[in-house]
Motif scaffolding. Structure first.
Motif, PDB file in Angstrom:
ATOM      1  N   GLN A  89      -4.541  -6.373   6.629  1.00 55.07           N
ATOM      2  CA  GLN A  89      -3.185  -5.636   6.274  1.00 55.07           C
ATOM      3  C   GLN A  89      -3.182  -4.811   4.915  1.00 55.07           C
ATOM      4  N   THR A  90      -2.496  -3.808   4.626  1.00 59.22           N
ATOM      5  CA  THR A  90      -2.389  -3.113   3.449  1.00 59.22           C
ATOM      6  C   THR A  90      -0.976  -3.631   2.909  1.00 59.22           C
ATOM      7  N   TYR A  91      -0.937  -3.754   1.642  1.00 59.88           N
ATOM      8  CA  TYR A  91       0.167  -4.298   1.109  1.00 59.88           C
ATOM      9  C   TYR A  91       0.403  -4.008  -0.432  1.00 59.88           C
ATOM     10  N   SER A  92       1.440  -4.084  -1.071  1.00 55.56           N
ATOM     11  CA  SER A  92       1.814  -3.755  -2.350  1.00 55.56           C
ATOM     12  C   SER A  92       1.811  -4.897  -3.309  1.00 55.56           C
ATOM     13  N   ARG A  93       0.908  -4.935  -4.266  1.00 55.67           N
ATOM     14  CA  ARG A  93       0.940  -6.019  -5.237  1.00 55.67           C
ATOM     15  C   ARG A  93       1.698  -5.758  -6.541  1.00 55.67           C
ATOM     16  N   LEU A  94       2.521  -6.581  -7.065  1.00 56.83           N
ATOM     17  CA  LEU A  94       3.287  -6.485  -8.258  1.00 56.83           C
ATOM     18  C   LEU A  94       2.562  -7.090  -9.375  1.00 56.83           C
ATOM     19  N   THR A  95       2.356  -6.464 -10.584  1.00 55.60           N
ATOM     20  CA  THR A  95       1.768  -7.198 -11.786  1.00 55.60           C
ATOM     21  C   THR A  95       2.948  -6.599 -12.876  1.00 55.60           C
ATOM     22  N   TYR A  96       2.598  -7.575 -13.840  1.00 55.84           N
ATOM     23  CA  TYR A  96       3.663  -7.458 -15.157  1.00 55.84           C
ATOM     24  C   TYR A  96       3.132  -6.948 -16.141  1.00 55.84           C
ATOM     25  N   ASP A  97       3.709  -5.732 -16.632  1.00 54.50           N
ATOM     26  CA  ASP A  97       3.173  -5.205 -18.094  1.00 54.50           C
ATOM     27  C   ASP A  97       3.800  -5.770 -19.125  1.00 54.50           C
ATOM     28  N   THR A  98       3.094  -6.593 -19.955  1.00 53.49           N
ATOM     29  CA  THR A  98       3.591  -7.344 -20.983  1.00 53.49           C
ATOM     30  C   THR A  98       4.160  -6.454 -22.152  1.00 53.49           C
ATOM     31  N   ALA A  99       3.307  -5.349 -22.456  1.00 54.51           N
ATOM     32  CA  ALA A  99       3.374  -4.546 -23.561  1.00 54.51           C
ATOM     33  C   ALA A  99       4.965  -3.922 -23.302  1.00 54.51           C
ATOM     34  N   ASP A 100       5.200  -3.265 -22.092  1.00 49.83           N
ATOM     35  CA  ASP A 100       6.335  -2.481 -21.615  1.00 49.83           C
ATOM     36  C   ASP A 100       7.400  -3.391 -21.259  1.00 49.83           C
ATOM     37  N   ASP A 101       7.015  -4.606 -20.767  1.00 50.83           N
ATOM     38  CA  ASP A 101       8.150  -5.394 -20.137  1.00 50.83           C
ATOM     39  C   ASP A 101       8.596  -4.912 -18.877  1.00 50.83           C
ATOM     40  N   VAL A 102       7.699  -4.492 -17.944  1.00 48.45           N
ATOM     41  CA  VAL A 102       7.931  -3.867 -16.718  1.00 48.45           C
ATOM     42  C   VAL A 102       7.237  -4.523 -15.338  1.00 48.45           C
ATOM     43  N   LEU A 103       7.673  -4.361 -14.500  1.00 48.40           N
ATOM     44  CA  LEU A 103       6.883  -4.690 -13.314  1.00 48.40           C
ATOM     45  C   LEU A 103       6.197  -3.252 -12.666  1.00 48.40           C
ATOM     46  N   LYS A 104       4.793  -3.438 -12.196  1.00 46.25           N
ATOM     47  CA  LYS A 104       4.115  -2.246 -11.836  1.00 46.25           C
ATOM     48  C   LYS A 104       3.680  -2.641 -10.154  1.00 46.25           C
ATOM     49  N   ALA A 105       3.778  -1.698  -9.394  1.00 47.46           N
ATOM     50  CA  ALA A 105       3.403  -2.129  -7.919  1.00 47.46           C
ATOM     51  C   ALA A 105       2.048  -0.982  -7.804  1.00 47.46           C
ATOM     52  N   THR A 106       1.037  -1.737  -7.069  1.00 47.00           N
ATOM     53  CA  THR A 106      -0.237  -1.376  -6.888  1.00 47.00           C
ATOM     54  C   THR A 106      -0.471  -1.477  -5.385  1.00 47.00           C
ATOM     55  N   THR A 107      -1.084  -0.593  -4.678  1.00 46.16           N
ATOM     56  CA  THR A 107      -1.278  -0.487  -3.370  1.00 46.16           C
ATOM     57  C   THR A 107      -2.619  -1.163  -3.231  1.00 46.16           C
ATOM     58  N   VAL A 108      -2.804  -2.363  -2.288  1.00 48.93           N
ATOM     59  CA  VAL A 108      -4.159  -2.757  -1.918  1.00 48.93           C
ATOM     60  C   VAL A 108      -4.296  -2.752  -0.535  1.00 48.93           C
ATOM     61  N   LYS A 109      -5.572  -2.240  -0.351  1.00 46.31           N
ATOM     62  CA  LYS A 109      -5.965  -2.207   1.023  1.00 46.31           C
ATOM     63  C   LYS A 109      -7.025  -3.154   1.422  1.00 46.31           C
ATOM     64  N   PRO A 110      -7.345  -3.185   2.734  1.00 44.99           N
ATOM     65  CA  PRO A 110      -8.196  -4.321   3.255  1.00 44.99           C
ATOM     66  C   PRO A 110      -9.557  -4.405   2.362  1.00 44.99           C
ATOM     67  N   SER A 111     -10.056  -3.160   2.116  1.00 44.78           N
ATOM     68  CA  SER A 111     -11.628  -3.210   1.380  1.00 44.78           C
ATOM     69  C   SER A 111     -11.317  -3.444   0.069  1.00 44.78           C
ATOM     70  N   ASP A 112     -10.028  -3.040  -0.461  1.00 43.01           N
ATOM     71  CA  ASP A 112      -9.922  -3.748  -1.873  1.00 43.01           C
ATOM     72  C   ASP A 112      -9.794  -5.211  -2.005  1.00 43.01           C
ATOM     73  N   SER A 113      -9.228  -5.796  -1.050  1.00 45.03           N
ATOM     74  CA  SER A 113      -8.933  -7.363  -0.858  1.00 45.03           C
ATOM     75  C   SER A 113     -10.441  -7.958  -0.700  1.00 45.03           C
ATOM     76  N   GLU A 114     -11.311  -7.352   0.156  1.00 41.66           N
ATOM     77  CA  GLU A 114     -12.531  -7.937   0.303  1.00 41.66           C
ATOM     78  C   GLU A 114     -13.403  -7.754  -1.106  1.00 41.66           C
ATOM     79  N   SER A 115     -13.266  -6.883  -1.938  1.00 36.21           N
ATOM     80  CA  SER A 115     -13.842  -6.418  -3.125  1.00 36.21           C
ATOM     81  C   SER A 115     -13.315  -7.380  -4.116  1.00 36.21           C
TER      82      SER A 115
END
Length: 620
Positions: A89-115
């Motif tokens: 399944q494709t999903y969005s992963r949230l990461t935390y930018d400590t420099a700007d103190d914000v949440l950022k979303a990245t789309t993760v596809k099945p091929s990305d999960s395997e890699s």
């Protein structure tokens, strides 16, 4: 002077009180830190990694909104388990930018999960059942359809904790870095895309109370000094008595000038007294000098220096986690018990198959058929939800996963129930493969704690007194031949209540009572790939195995007929009460053994069993 001191006390007290109050008001630190994000693209699943949740210390509060669906779920589990459940399944992963103190979303596809590794770093474990998914060739596997409905995370046994519906809108948790949170609806609609994370901050002001209290105390001191000054001033301004004639001054005595002899060092009692006064002063000075190093926090030369303790503990990444935690298994058992109880009440084999499998399901399926044709047939013992007396999960990060548990009976007349549960894939729920009643005087061997778990022993292991896959056949031979069996000496007869009930003596009596017009034969077989073995602390194993026994009755005289007991369970299961050729009745045995390690003087011990009619058919 008293008025000056009072004014100084008032000023210092005012400053102290003002600073103490300011620390709690004007200069008070913020009570929390919060970040939020709106995830674009309408993803079905949003994953918040443990590193994001622990970007700030303290309990995490997660608020979600923006869902168009009434169904919403927030769950958390081990990061590797969450990725394994998502799978293709494709999903969005949230990461935390400590420099700007914000949440950022990245789309993760099945091929990305395997890699990224996913659960590919997992160490494979022996498959305990035959239903292990076969490996497929990636080149022949069709790519996932992004428009197809995704799996629903609600009710998955994989989660350590789960919040559904309105409870999912605002959740509080305190999870480590190795745990991730998944946010979703039902797998078909977009997940709530407005995410807000809040962490509490330390708002304590340890100096505020002392400053305020000290300021009030100093204010009282200043007030006392002021009142004392007023009293002294008023007293000094009162009426004074006029004095009489002055007295004549006394003549001054001549000043005494000591001679050089007197200025010499004094001797006698006066000199010894002065020396005695100097001695304690000198001793006190020396004592204070000796305490200087302690007051400064410096170690004395006589203290032994601390040496670091060397440990050979394995790194956390090298330790396999237990398949479930105790609270997680308690929640699983409540679900299993609810489904099993409902299926037993309705005699619904389809519903039972959602939480039971293997020999445990076969026994219940046969019981449902018999009860549908025989009104007075009792139901099988219920699978209750606990309390859990023993929890032994498999230590693994792959699938299938095995969990063994012993449930305390809610009925005083019923023995504790031991279960073996298996989870075939990340998206499958645990199913009960074995459900046995423990023997009355059984002593369970030492097991690993639930927080560590145990390993699965390969079915063909040579490290045990008998390979787990051979235990059922050997015990079946003992049931057929009794003490004449070549395996009889390897099994403990004391405490075994199954052997006298269905063993060789019972079978001999049954054959003796059979009519001369028929023949009776007993045989058995071991179903393949159903053996489960869990290691114990003494290098032995708890072995769960299945044995099917066949009771075949055939006509040996022309015109004769085999008649079953009227109204019996075999008649209800067969659907007929007689046969002119022969009838084969199948009994299923679910067996739990303790198998000691190779070279041990202990015998293989039957821990518990469940047996019943599972089949009946007419044979030629």
């Amino acid at each position: 002077m008293r008025f000056v001191l009072a004014i100084v006390a008032f000023v210092v007290a005012a400053v102290m009180i003002a600073v103490g109050i300011a620390q709690r008001t004007v200069f008070a630190p913020p009570s929390q830190v919060a970040v939020s994000a709106t995830v674009k693209g309408d993803p079905r699943y949003i994953v918040i990694d443990g590193a994001v949740l622990n970007a700030h210390p303290g309990q995490q509060t997660l608020a979600i909104s923006g869902s168009t669906s009434k169904t919403q779920v927030v769950a958390y589990g081990r990061t590797a388990d969450v990725k394994a459940w998502l799978g293709d399944q494709t999903y969005s992963r949230l990461t935390y930018d400590t420099a700007d103190d914000v949440l950022k979303a990245t789309t993760v596809k099945p091929s990305d999960s395997e890699s990224d590794g996913g659960d590919g770093d997992s160490t494979s474990t022996p498959a305990p059942t035959a239903s292990t998914p076969a490996t497929t060739d990636p080149s022949t596997t069709a790519p996932p359809n992004p428009d197809a409905a995704g799996p629903n995370p609600t009710g998955s046994d994989l989660w350590l904790e789960e919040f559904d519906g309105d409870d999912a809108k605002l959740t509080r948790m305190n999870v480590p870095d190795s745990v991730s949170v998944i946010v979703a609806s039902d797998g078909t609609k977009p997940a709530p895309n407005q995410i807000r994370l809040v962490w509490p901050l330390d708002t304590s002001t340890p100096w505020s109370a002392p400053l305020i209290i000290g300021g009030l105390g100093l204010l009282l001191v200043g007030l006392g000094l002021y009142l004392w000054g007023l009293y002294t001033l008023r007293k000094s301004r009162g009426p004074r008595r006029k004095g009489g004639p002055k007295m004549p001054k006394l003549p001054k005595a001549p000043k005494y000038k000591p001679s050089k002899a007197v200025e010499a060092t004094p001797k006698g009692r006066r000199s010894s007294r002065r020396a005695m006064v100097a001695v304690p002063v000198l001793i006190g000075a020396l004592a204070l000098t000796g305490c200087t190093s302690d007051l400064l926090g410096q170690p004395k030369e006589s203290a032994a220096a601390a040496t670091p303790i060397a440990t050979d503990l394995p790194k956390a990444k090298d330790v396999m986690p237990p398949a479930v935690t105790v609270p997680q298994l308690e929640r699983i058992m409540k679900r299993v018990s609810a489904v099993a109880s409902s299926a037993d009440a309705k005699a619904d084999a389809t519903l039972a198959a959602t939480r039971l499998a293997g020999p445990a399901l076969e026994l219940r399926q046969a019981n449902y058929i018999i009860r549908s044709r025989k009104a007075d047939e009792p139901a099988l013992p219920t699978i209750n939800s606990g309390p859990l007396e023993i929890t032994l999960p498999q230590a693994t990060d792959t699938w299938p996963r095995v969990v063994t548990t012993v449930l305390e009976s809610t009925d005083k007349g019923q023995a504790p129930t031991a279960l073996a549960l298996v989870q075939e894939t990340p998206r499958d729920n645990y199913t009960v493969q074995y459900a046995v009643s423990l023997e009355p005087d059984v002593k369970v061997p030492g097991l690993a704690p639930a927080s560590i778990g145990a390993s699965v022993v390969p079915p063909d292991s040579k490290l045990l007194k008998m390979a787990p896959e051979d235990v059922a056949a050997a015990y079946g031979d003992v049931l057929l031949n009794g003490d004449a069996s070549k395996y009889a000496s390897m099994f403990e007869a004391k405490g075994d209540t199954l052997r006298p009930a269905v063993g060789a003596e019972y079978k001999a009596k049954t054959k003796a009572n059979l009519s001369a017009t028929a023949s009776l034969a007993y045989t058995n077989e071991v179903p393949k790939d159903r053996t489960i073995a869990m290691a114990t602390n003494d290098s032995g194993a708890i072995v769960w195995t299945n044995l099917n026994e066949f009771e075949t009755t055939k006509v040996v005289e022309a015109g004769a007929e085999i008649t079953l007991t009227a109204g019996g369970a075999a008649e209800a299961l067969l659907g007929a009460n007689a046969s002119k050729t022969g009838i084969q009745i199948t009994y299923g045995y679910q067996l739990a053994f303790f198998v000691p390690p190779a070279g041990s003087d202990q015998k293989i011990m039957l821990l518990g069993f469940a047996q019943g009619l599972i089949g009946a058919k007419e044979v030629q």
